[in-house]
Design an enzyme around this catalytic site. Structure first.
Site, PDB file in Angstrom:
ATOM      1  CG  HIS A  15      -0.406   0.319   2.516  1.00  0.00           C
ATOM      2  ND1 HIS A  15      -1.167   0.568   3.628  1.00  0.00           N
ATOM      3  CD2 HIS A  15       0.881   0.408   2.935  1.00  0.00           C
ATOM      4  CE1 HIS A  15      -0.388   0.797   4.661  1.00  0.00           C
ATOM      5  NE2 HIS A  15       0.852   0.717   4.283  1.00  0.00           N
ATOM      6  CB  CYS A  34       2.864   4.624   5.328  1.00  0.00           C
ATOM      7  SG  CYS A  34       3.039   3.129   6.320  1.00  0.00           S
ATOM      8  CG  HIS A  40       5.350   0.433   2.437  1.00  0.00           C
ATOM      9  ND1 HIS A  40       4.763   1.628   2.127  1.00  0.00           N
ATOM     10  CD2 HIS A  40       4.765   0.013   3.580  1.00  0.00           C
ATOM     11  CE1 HIS A  40       3.876   1.926   3.053  1.00  0.00           C
ATOM     12  NE2 HIS A  40       3.843   0.970   3.952  1.00  0.00           N
ATOM     13  CG  HIS A  42       2.372  -3.216   6.150  1.00  0.00           C
ATOM     14  ND1 HIS A  42       3.229  -2.855   7.166  1.00  0.00           N
ATOM     15  CD2 HIS A  42       2.038  -2.058   5.525  1.00  0.00           C
ATOM     16  CE1 HIS A  42       3.395  -1.542   7.153  1.00  0.00           C
ATOM     17  NE2 HIS A  42       2.693  -1.032   6.164  1.00  0.00           N
ATOM     18  CG  ASP A  80      -2.174 -13.482   0.101  1.00  0.00           C
ATOM     19  OD1 ASP A  80      -1.398 -12.787   0.793  1.00  0.00           O
ATOM     20  OD2 ASP A  80      -1.906 -14.648  -0.247  1.00  0.00           O
ATOM     21  CG  HIS A  81       1.034 -12.467  -2.677  1.00  0.00           C
ATOM     22  ND1 HIS A  81       0.623 -13.249  -1.621  1.00  0.00           N
ATOM     23  CD2 HIS A  81       2.364 -12.609  -2.739  1.00  0.00           C
ATOM     24  CE1 HIS A  81       1.668 -13.827  -1.075  1.00  0.00           C
ATOM     25  NE2 HIS A  81       2.749 -13.459  -1.732  1.00  0.00           N
ATOM     26  CD  GLU A 126      -0.268  -0.835   8.533  1.00  0.00           C
ATOM     27  OE1 GLU A 126      -1.122  -0.636   7.654  1.00  0.00           O
ATOM     28  OE2 GLU A 126       0.267   0.070   9.187  1.00  0.00           O
TER      29      GLU A 126
HETATM   30 NI    NI Z   1       2.506   0.966   5.586  1.00  0.00          NI
END
Ligand code: NI
Length: 137
Positions: A15, A34, A40, A42, A80-81, A126
């Site tokens: 995100h 972020c 990037h 998580h 996911d992914h 997160e």
């Molecule tokens: Ni982040």
């Protein structure tokens, strides 16, 4: 008598937190790392908790196989992914913070539970130390 049952799940996603209507500097000040324009990732850990009466016939609050399938279909398959900003429609105009992701997950799972009397709480990690929860209030 109300009993809460919980299932853990996991997804990896990328995100970027930012507002288009803010300058890069302001986004950087508020969202820090972020706000990386290259996104990037998580490792999100999810706990889905369902609260209700124990069914007299089955002894279950909810069949865990059913809950597992709902989480897989509604959350894992969708997130996911994925790049949340670019690939998940709910975040086209919604900042994908942990708070907003938890609300989106709640709204995706709640109608699938079948019984509107069941309580639902979403807890989303997160990072191992940062987590949020939402129960529809
Ligand atoms: Ni982040």
């Amino acid at each position: 008598m109300k009993v809460t049952v919980s299932r853990k799940a996991h997804f990896n996603a990328a995100h970027r937190l930012y507002r288009k209507d803010w300058s890069f500097e302001k986004n950087d000040a508020v969202f820090g790392k972020c706000n990386n324009p290259n996104f990037h990732g998580h490792n999100y850990e999810l706990i889905v908790s369902v609260t209700g009466d124990i069914d007299e016939e089955t002894g279950y609050v909810i069949d865990m196989k059913v809950l597992k399938d709902i989480i897989k279909t509604k959350v894992e398959d969708a997130f996911d992914h994925k790049n949340l900003n670019l690939e998940v429609p709910e975040f086209k105009t919604l900042n994908p913070t942990a708070e907003n992701i938890a609300v989106v997950i709640f709204n995706k799972i709640k109608p699938s539970l079948g019984n509107p009397k069941l309580g639902l709480e979403i807890t989303l990690y997160e990072t191992p130390r940062n987590f949020v929860s939402y129960s529809g209030k």
